[in-house]
Design a protein around this motif. Structure first.
Motif, PDB file in Angstrom:
ATOM      1  N   ALA A  57      -5.883   1.172   5.002  1.00  0.00           N
ATOM      2  CA  ALA A  57      -5.331   2.528   4.959  1.00  0.00           C
ATOM      3  C   ALA A  57      -4.054   2.568   4.128  1.00  0.00           C
ATOM      4  O   ALA A  57      -3.846   3.480   3.322  1.00  0.00           O
ATOM      5  N   ARG A  58      -3.192   1.575   4.315  1.00  0.00           N
ATOM      6  CA  ARG A  58      -1.933   1.540   3.555  1.00  0.00           C
ATOM      7  C   ARG A  58      -2.187   1.308   2.075  1.00  0.00           C
ATOM      8  O   ARG A  58      -1.554   1.922   1.221  1.00  0.00           O
ATOM      9  N   LEU A  59      -3.136   0.425   1.748  1.00  0.00           N
ATOM     10  CA  LEU A  59      -3.480   0.187   0.347  1.00  0.00           C
ATOM     11  C   LEU A  59      -4.029   1.455  -0.302  1.00  0.00           C
ATOM     12  O   LEU A  59      -3.694   1.767  -1.447  1.00  0.00           O
ATOM     13  N   LYS A  60      -4.867   2.181   0.421  1.00  0.00           N
ATOM     14  CA  LYS A  60      -5.409   3.428  -0.113  1.00  0.00           C
ATOM     15  C   LYS A  60      -4.284   4.427  -0.353  1.00  0.00           C
ATOM     16  O   LYS A  60      -4.253   5.106  -1.375  1.00  0.00           O
ATOM     17  N   GLU A  61      -3.344   4.486   0.568  1.00  0.00           N
ATOM     18  CA  GLU A  61      -2.196   5.391   0.430  1.00  0.00           C
ATOM     19  C   GLU A  61      -1.341   5.007  -0.780  1.00  0.00           C
ATOM     20  O   GLU A  61      -0.916   5.859  -1.554  1.00  0.00           O
ATOM     21  N   ASP A  62      -1.085   3.724  -0.938  1.00  0.00           N
ATOM     22  CA  ASP A  62      -0.199   3.250  -2.001  1.00  0.00           C
ATOM     23  C   ASP A  62      -0.864   3.151  -3.369  1.00  0.00           C
ATOM     24  O   ASP A  62      -0.221   3.367  -4.391  1.00  0.00           O
ATOM     25  N   GLU A 114     -11.967   0.047  -7.321  1.00  0.00           N
ATOM     26  CA  GLU A 114     -11.495  -1.315  -7.562  1.00  0.00           C
ATOM     27  C   GLU A 114     -10.285  -1.648  -6.707  1.00  0.00           C
ATOM     28  O   GLU A 114      -9.873  -2.776  -6.623  1.00  0.00           O
ATOM     29  N   GLY A 115      -9.676  -0.640  -6.103  1.00  0.00           N
ATOM     30  CA  GLY A 115      -8.499  -0.880  -5.292  1.00  0.00           C
ATOM     31  C   GLY A 115      -7.231  -1.040  -6.109  1.00  0.00           C
ATOM     32  O   GLY A 115      -6.214  -1.464  -5.615  1.00  0.00           O
ATOM     33  N   LEU A 116      -7.306  -0.696  -7.392  1.00  0.00           N
ATOM     34  CA  LEU A 116      -6.149  -0.818  -8.270  1.00  0.00           C
ATOM     35  C   LEU A 116      -5.818   0.538  -8.865  1.00  0.00           C
ATOM     36  O   LEU A 116      -6.683   1.372  -9.062  1.00  0.00           O
ATOM     37  N   LEU A 117      -4.565   0.746  -9.172  1.00  0.00           N
ATOM     38  CA  LEU A 117      -4.132   1.982  -9.782  1.00  0.00           C
ATOM     39  C   LEU A 117      -3.445   1.645 -11.082  1.00  0.00           C
ATOM     40  O   LEU A 117      -2.607   0.762 -11.138  1.00  0.00           O
ATOM     41  N   ALA A 118      -3.814   2.350 -12.137  1.00  0.00           N
ATOM     42  CA  ALA A 118      -3.175   2.117 -13.425  1.00  0.00           C
ATOM     43  C   ALA A 118      -1.697   2.470 -13.334  1.00  0.00           C
ATOM     44  O   ALA A 118      -1.322   3.432 -12.669  1.00  0.00           O
ATOM     45  N   THR A 155       1.060   4.229 -14.606  1.00  0.00           N
ATOM     46  CA  THR A 155       1.319   5.350 -15.499  1.00  0.00           C
ATOM     47  C   THR A 155       2.537   6.109 -15.009  1.00  0.00           C
ATOM     48  O   THR A 155       2.947   5.982 -13.858  1.00  0.00           O
ATOM     49  N   ALA A 156       3.077   6.915 -15.873  1.00  0.00           N
ATOM     50  CA  ALA A 156       4.214   7.751 -15.496  1.00  0.00           C
ATOM     51  C   ALA A 156       3.805   8.733 -14.399  1.00  0.00           C
ATOM     52  O   ALA A 156       4.605   9.069 -13.537  1.00  0.00           O
ATOM     53  N   GLN A 157       2.550   9.182 -14.420  1.00  0.00           N
ATOM     54  CA  GLN A 157       2.088  10.122 -13.410  1.00  0.00           C
ATOM     55  C   GLN A 157       1.959   9.466 -12.040  1.00  0.00           C
ATOM     56  O   GLN A 157       2.166  10.114 -11.030  1.00  0.00           O
ATOM     57  N   SER A 158       1.609   8.197 -12.001  1.00  0.00           N
ATOM     58  CA  SER A 158       1.392   7.531 -10.720  1.00  0.00           C
ATOM     59  C   SER A 158       2.654   6.958 -10.119  1.00  0.00           C
ATOM     60  O   SER A 158       2.686   6.663  -8.923  1.00  0.00           O
ATOM     61  N   ASP A 159       3.694   6.791 -10.901  1.00  0.00           N
ATOM     62  CA  ASP A 159       4.909   6.155 -10.396  1.00  0.00           C
ATOM     63  C   ASP A 159       6.140   6.845 -10.970  1.00  0.00           C
ATOM     64  O   ASP A 159       6.418   6.739 -12.163  1.00  0.00           O
ATOM     65  N   PRO A 160       6.911   7.548 -10.145  1.00  0.00           N
ATOM     66  CA  PRO A 160       8.084   8.262 -10.659  1.00  0.00           C
ATOM     67  C   PRO A 160       9.143   7.345 -11.266  1.00  0.00           C
ATOM     68  O   PRO A 160       9.873   7.749 -12.164  1.00  0.00           O
TER      69      PRO A 160
END
Length: 86
Positions: free
Chosen positions: A47-52, A58-62, A64-69
Motif C-alpha cells: 500500500a505504501r509503495l503504491k502511494e509513493d 512495474e512498481g516504478l515511477l519515472a 519527472t518534474a510532474q511526479s516530484d516537486p
C-alpha cells in the motif's frame, strides 16, 4: 519438513528489527484483520509503495518534474532549459 513456497521463484528475504512494543502492536493489528503478521506487513508495504510510486504495473515511477516537486524545483529553470533544446 520444509514449508511450501507461494511461488516457484526464489524471493529475497528482508529482516527488520523492531522494538517489543512495535511487535506487540503488529500482532494486534494483524489479528484485528485476521491476517498473519507476514501478510499484514506485506500488505502495508504494498500500500505504501503504491502511494509513493504509483501503480504502473512495474512498481516504478519515472522521475519527472510532474511526479516530484523537488525535481520540478531543480529542473524548471533557465539554466536547465538549455538541456531541453538538445
Amino acid at each position: 519438513m520444509a514449508r511450501p513456497m507461494e511461488s516457484e521463484t526464489k524471493r529475497p528475504r528482508i529482516s527488520v528489527d523492531v522494538a517489543p512494543e512495535v511487535r506487540r502492536r503488529l500482532r494486534l493489528a494483524a489479528a484485528k484483520r485476521d491476517l498473519t503478521i507476514r501478510r499484514y506487513v506485506l500488505e502495508a508495504i504494498e500500500a505504501r509503495l503504491k502511494e509513493d510510486l504509483g501503480d504502473d504495473g512495474e512498481g516504478l515511477l519515472a522521475l519527472t518534474a510532474q511526479s516530484d516537486p523537488v525535481l520540478a524545483a531543480l529542473w524548471e529553470n533557465r539554466k536547465d532549459a538549455e538541456y531541453d533544446r538538445l
